[in-house]
Motif scaffolding. Structure first.
Motif, PDB file in Angstrom:
ATOM      1  N   THR A 221      -3.254  -2.425  -4.346  1.00 49.98           N
ATOM      2  CA  THR A 221      -3.577  -0.836  -4.214  1.00 49.98           C
ATOM      3  C   THR A 221      -4.025  -0.608  -2.846  1.00 49.98           C
ATOM      4  O   THR A 221      -4.941  -1.314  -2.442  1.00 49.98           O
ATOM      5  N   LEU A 222      -3.594   0.542  -2.310  1.00 50.16           N
ATOM      6  CA  LEU A 222      -3.658   1.117  -0.886  1.00 50.16           C
ATOM      7  C   LEU A 222      -4.702   2.181  -0.998  1.00 50.16           C
ATOM      8  O   LEU A 222      -4.409   2.987  -1.892  1.00 50.16           O
ATOM      9  N   GLY A 223      -5.742   2.135  -0.035  1.00 48.27           N
ATOM     10  CA  GLY A 223      -6.405   3.584  -0.108  1.00 48.27           C
ATOM     11  C   GLY A 223      -6.792   3.620   1.398  1.00 48.27           C
ATOM     12  O   GLY A 223      -7.324   2.700   2.150  1.00 48.27           O
ATOM     13  N   THR A 224      -6.994   4.934   1.717  1.00 42.88           N
ATOM     14  CA  THR A 224      -7.462   5.237   3.056  1.00 42.88           C
ATOM     15  C   THR A 224      -9.048   5.748   2.931  1.00 42.88           C
ATOM     16  O   THR A 224      -9.332   6.479   1.803  1.00 42.88           O
ATOM     17  N   LEU A 225      -9.516   5.791   4.221  1.00 47.14           N
ATOM     18  CA  LEU A 225     -11.044   6.308   4.032  1.00 47.14           C
ATOM     19  C   LEU A 225     -11.208   7.737   3.576  1.00 47.14           C
ATOM     20  O   LEU A 225     -10.423   8.469   3.777  1.00 47.14           O
ATOM     21  N   ILE A 263       0.043   5.589   7.574  1.00 44.85           N
ATOM     22  CA  ILE A 263      -0.646   4.335   7.306  1.00 44.85           C
ATOM     23  C   ILE A 263       0.024   3.716   6.154  1.00 44.85           C
ATOM     24  O   ILE A 263       0.371   2.284   5.703  1.00 44.85           O
ATOM     25  N   TYR A 264       0.273   4.354   5.087  1.00 43.33           N
ATOM     26  CA  TYR A 264       0.945   4.065   3.883  1.00 43.33           C
ATOM     27  C   TYR A 264       2.097   3.611   3.899  1.00 43.33           C
ATOM     28  O   TYR A 264       2.848   2.707   3.397  1.00 43.33           O
ATOM     29  N   GLY A 265       2.999   4.440   4.724  1.00 42.16           N
ATOM     30  CA  GLY A 265       4.391   4.264   4.821  1.00 42.16           C
ATOM     31  C   GLY A 265       4.643   2.775   5.508  1.00 42.16           C
ATOM     32  O   GLY A 265       5.277   2.021   4.990  1.00 42.16           O
ATOM     33  N   ARG A 266       3.812   2.340   6.467  1.00 45.83           N
ATOM     34  CA  ARG A 266       4.025   1.016   7.024  1.00 45.83           C
ATOM     35  C   ARG A 266       3.504  -0.024   6.009  1.00 45.83           C
ATOM     36  O   ARG A 266       4.157  -1.196   5.770  1.00 45.83           O
ATOM     37  N   ALA A 267       2.550   0.127   5.437  1.00 45.67           N
ATOM     38  CA  ALA A 267       1.859  -0.781   4.337  1.00 45.67           C
ATOM     39  C   ALA A 267       2.717  -1.268   2.980  1.00 45.67           C
ATOM     40  O   ALA A 267       3.133  -2.301   2.735  1.00 45.67           O
ATOM     41  N   VAL A 268       3.463   0.098   2.327  1.00 48.57           N
ATOM     42  CA  VAL A 268       4.352   0.027   1.355  1.00 48.57           C
ATOM     43  C   VAL A 268       5.709  -0.859   1.903  1.00 48.57           C
ATOM     44  O   VAL A 268       6.209  -1.678   1.167  1.00 48.57           O
ATOM     45  N   ALA A 269       6.056  -0.444   3.278  1.00 48.99           N
ATOM     46  CA  ALA A 269       7.360  -1.121   3.675  1.00 48.99           C
ATOM     47  C   ALA A 269       7.105  -2.703   3.645  1.00 48.99           C
ATOM     48  O   ALA A 269       7.998  -3.435   3.474  1.00 48.99           O
ATOM     49  N   ALA A 270       5.808  -3.109   4.010  1.00 47.31           N
ATOM     50  CA  ALA A 270       5.290  -4.503   4.143  1.00 47.31           C
ATOM     51  C   ALA A 270       5.410  -5.041   2.978  1.00 47.31           C
ATOM     52  O   ALA A 270       5.486  -6.333   2.982  1.00 47.31           O
ATOM     53  N   LEU A 271       4.800  -4.583   1.772  1.00 49.12           N
ATOM     54  CA  LEU A 271       4.622  -5.119   0.512  1.00 49.12           C
ATOM     55  C   LEU A 271       5.538  -4.830  -0.750  1.00 49.12           C
ATOM     56  O   LEU A 271       5.459  -5.631  -1.771  1.00 49.12           O
ATOM     57  N   ALA A 272       6.495  -3.751  -0.598  1.00 47.48           N
ATOM     58  CA  ALA A 272       6.820  -3.198  -1.831  1.00 47.48           C
ATOM     59  C   ALA A 272       8.130  -4.355  -2.443  1.00 47.48           C
ATOM     60  O   ALA A 272       8.329  -4.334  -3.617  1.00 47.48           O
ATOM     61  N   ASP A 273       8.342  -5.536  -1.626  1.00 43.11           N
ATOM     62  CA  ASP A 273       9.286  -6.403  -2.334  1.00 43.11           C
ATOM     63  C   ASP A 273       8.647  -7.451  -2.626  1.00 43.11           C
ATOM     64  O   ASP A 273       8.886  -8.679  -3.289  1.00 43.11           O
ATOM     65  N   ILE A 274       7.066  -7.333  -2.509  1.00 42.83           N
ATOM     66  CA  ILE A 274       6.575  -8.415  -2.890  1.00 42.83           C
ATOM     67  C   ILE A 274       5.750  -8.252  -4.565  1.00 42.83           C
ATOM     68  O   ILE A 274       5.905  -9.219  -5.518  1.00 42.83           O
ATOM     69  N   CYS A 275       5.346  -7.122  -4.639  1.00 42.82           N
ATOM     70  CA  CYS A 275       4.490  -6.788  -6.035  1.00 42.82           C
ATOM     71  C   CYS A 275       4.667  -5.155  -6.029  1.00 42.82           C
ATOM     72  O   CYS A 275       4.773  -4.355  -5.182  1.00 42.82           O
ATOM     73  N   PRO A 276       4.207  -4.531  -7.287  1.00 40.48           N
ATOM     74  CA  PRO A 276       4.249  -3.302  -7.249  1.00 40.48           C
ATOM     75  C   PRO A 276       2.885  -2.880  -6.409  1.00 40.48           C
ATOM     76  O   PRO A 276       1.985  -3.657  -6.389  1.00 40.48           O
ATOM     77  N   VAL A 277       3.249  -1.643  -6.022  1.00 41.64           N
ATOM     78  CA  VAL A 277       2.132  -0.945  -4.705  1.00 41.64           C
ATOM     79  C   VAL A 277       1.427   0.266  -5.586  1.00 41.64           C
ATOM     80  O   VAL A 277       2.631   1.213  -5.868  1.00 41.64           O
ATOM     81  N   GLY A 278       0.283   0.529  -5.315  1.00 39.76           N
ATOM     82  CA  GLY A 278      -0.331   1.707  -5.973  1.00 39.76           C
ATOM     83  C   GLY A 278      -1.044   2.369  -4.657  1.00 39.76           C
ATOM     84  O   GLY A 278      -1.632   1.519  -3.852  1.00 39.76           O
ATOM     85  N   LEU A 279      -1.705   3.623  -4.896  1.00 42.48           N
ATOM     86  CA  LEU A 279      -2.384   4.109  -4.034  1.00 42.48           C
ATOM     87  C   LEU A 279      -3.771   4.443  -4.691  1.00 42.48           C
ATOM     88  O   LEU A 279      -3.706   4.568  -5.919  1.00 42.48           O
ATOM     89  N   CYS A 280      -4.973   4.485  -4.163  1.00 44.41           N
ATOM     90  CA  CYS A 280      -6.236   4.882  -4.846  1.00 44.41           C
ATOM     91  C   CYS A 280      -6.764   6.275  -4.486  1.00 44.41           C
ATOM     92  O   CYS A 280      -6.678   6.575  -3.258  1.00 44.41           O
ATOM     93  N   GLU A 281      -6.782   7.070  -5.474  1.00 46.40           N
ATOM     94  CA  GLU A 281      -7.318   8.395  -5.408  1.00 46.40           C
ATOM     95  C   GLU A 281      -6.525   8.995  -4.198  1.00 46.40           C
ATOM     96  O   GLU A 281      -7.092   9.852  -3.553  1.00 46.40           O
ATOM     97  N   GLU A 282      -5.192   8.916  -4.478  1.00 47.66           N
ATOM     98  CA  GLU A 282      -4.206   9.911  -3.677  1.00 47.66           C
ATOM     99  C   GLU A 282      -3.651  11.013  -4.298  1.00 47.66           C
ATOM    100  O   GLU A 282      -3.648  10.749  -5.724  1.00 47.66           O
ATOM    101  N   THR A 283      -3.156  12.049  -3.909  1.00 46.04           N
ATOM    102  CA  THR A 283      -2.464  13.165  -4.750  1.00 46.04           C
ATOM    103  C   THR A 283      -0.887  12.569  -4.782  1.00 46.04           C
ATOM    104  O   THR A 283      -0.335  12.096  -4.163  1.00 46.04           O
ATOM    105  N   PRO A 284      -0.407  13.492  -5.791  1.00 40.58           N
ATOM    106  CA  PRO A 284       1.094  13.006  -6.278  1.00 40.58           C
ATOM    107  C   PRO A 284       2.092  13.217  -5.327  1.00 40.58           C
ATOM    108  O   PRO A 284       2.913  12.409  -5.029  1.00 40.58           O
ATOM    109  N   ALA A 296       3.968   5.999 -12.982  1.00 42.24           N
ATOM    110  CA  ALA A 296       3.885   4.492 -13.231  1.00 42.24           C
ATOM    111  C   ALA A 296       2.377   4.284 -13.158  1.00 42.24           C
ATOM    112  O   ALA A 296       1.797   3.365 -13.752  1.00 42.24           O
ATOM    113  N   LYS A 297       1.781   4.872 -12.080  1.00 46.16           N
ATOM    114  CA  LYS A 297       0.209   4.465 -11.652  1.00 46.16           C
ATOM    115  C   LYS A 297      -0.066   3.112 -11.540  1.00 46.16           C
ATOM    116  O   LYS A 297      -0.881   2.503 -12.290  1.00 46.16           O
ATOM    117  N   ALA A 298       0.730   2.628 -10.929  1.00 46.32           N
ATOM    118  CA  ALA A 298       0.819   1.021 -10.843  1.00 46.32           C
ATOM    119  C   ALA A 298      -0.434   0.497  -9.975  1.00 46.32           C
ATOM    120  O   ALA A 298      -0.344  -0.071  -8.829  1.00 46.32           O
TER     121      ALA A 298
END
Ligand code: SF4
Length: 303
Positions: A221-225, A263-284, A296-298
């Protein structure tokens, strides 16, 4: 009766109200699942507390860190929860108003909780899961490292860039220590999740992304400040100065959209082939823009 603990930063007392309750997440425009909370303690014994910690606002009225000592009642409630059917969530989160593991030296609980999930959930094939959320390292994870893994227990480590952690989270375990604990638990067969949260703009996250890739947790799960209005008012250390206020008076202040997308774009690109990725307290719209399935709210707090 309340039993004061000798440690000056934590008291152990009985909880008078219920331990297990549903949390329906707010604000409602964020993609967050509802989940159950186990209120085993109020606060966090890591000292100093993290610079951005929302407990400074959520628990402003609590003067001391408190662990609840009437654990017999707590365990009875958890046992009754595991026996329930047709729940709106099967996650019991122990890290909502506290770190899940830092109270162990003052009020041991985790070993008994794990055994309860082993006998009442795992052995009976039930979906109910205990979620432990921590910025602890190997010392805090000792009760788990010394035990046997349970499929109905998830340990979720919050990690950060080493420099951001050294500056803003220096009361918690070091990031290498957290990652090492995560790797050891995973090797033993425990279910491990990672949160990279809060990501603080201006810090380099390449190293931690590499570490998380190598760890290959079951979910990230990724979250920004971010900060709700009361937290911003209470914390005067400048950490929130780059955030934009929400259009809604009770909404979360966040970095501008383009900063979050970068921020999210870079992190999702780095992790999406490893496991499901989700965001914390983000908007749709942000989930969609970075290619994630908001339905999916993974994320960390979901089944
Ligand atoms: S570890 Fe978590 S609960 Fe403890 S001070 Fe840091 S953010 Fe707050």
């Amino acid at each position: 009766m309340a039993a004061p603990n000798s440690h000056p930063s934590c008291i152990v007392r009985d909880r008078k109200t219920r331990f297990v309750d549903i949390l329906r997440t707010t604000p409602t425009d964020t993609v967050c699942p509802n989940f159950f909370v186990l209120s085993h303690a109020n606060g966090c014994t890591f000292s100093p507390q993290c610079s951005y910690c929302y407990l400074k606002s959520a628990l402003w009225h609590v003067q001391e860190q408190q662990a609840f000592g009437n654990t017999g009642k707590l365990l009875d409630e958890v046992r009754a929860w595991i026996a329930k059917e047709r729940l709106e969530s099967y996650v019991l989160n122990t890290g909502n108003l506290s770190d899940s593991l830092c109270f162990e030296p003052f009020r041991p609980l985790v070993r008994e909780l794990v055994e309860l999930f082993r006998t009442e959930a795992e052995a009976k094939g039930r979906p109910h899961a205990l979620l432990l959320v921590t910025k602890g390292g190997r010392a805090e994870c000792k009760p788990l490292l010394e035990g046997s893994p349970c499929r109905n227990v998830i340990i979720s480590f919050s990690v950060n860039s080493r420099k951001a952690a050294a500056r803003y989270e220096h009361g918690a375990a070091g990031v290498e220590d957290r990652l090492q604990a995560a790797a050891e638990l995973k090797r033993q067969g425990w279910r491990v999740r990672i949160r990279i949260d809060p990501i603080i703009a201006g810090h380099d996250y390449e190293w931690v992304l590499e570490q998380v890739r190598a760890l290959a947790p079951e979910r990230v799960t990724l979250g920004t400040l971010r900060a709700e209005p009361n937290l911003k008012r209470r914390i005067g250390n400048g950490i929130f100065s780059a955030l934009e206020a929400s259009a809604s008076p009770s909404g979360l202040s966040r970095y501008p959209k383009e900063v979050r997308l970068g921020i999210y774009g870079r992190a999702v690109a780095a992790l999406a082939d490893i496991c499901p990725v989700g965001l914390c307290e983000e908007t749709p719209d942000i989930w969609k823009a970075v290619g994630l399935d908001a339905e999916a709210k993974a994320c960390n707090c979901n089944n």
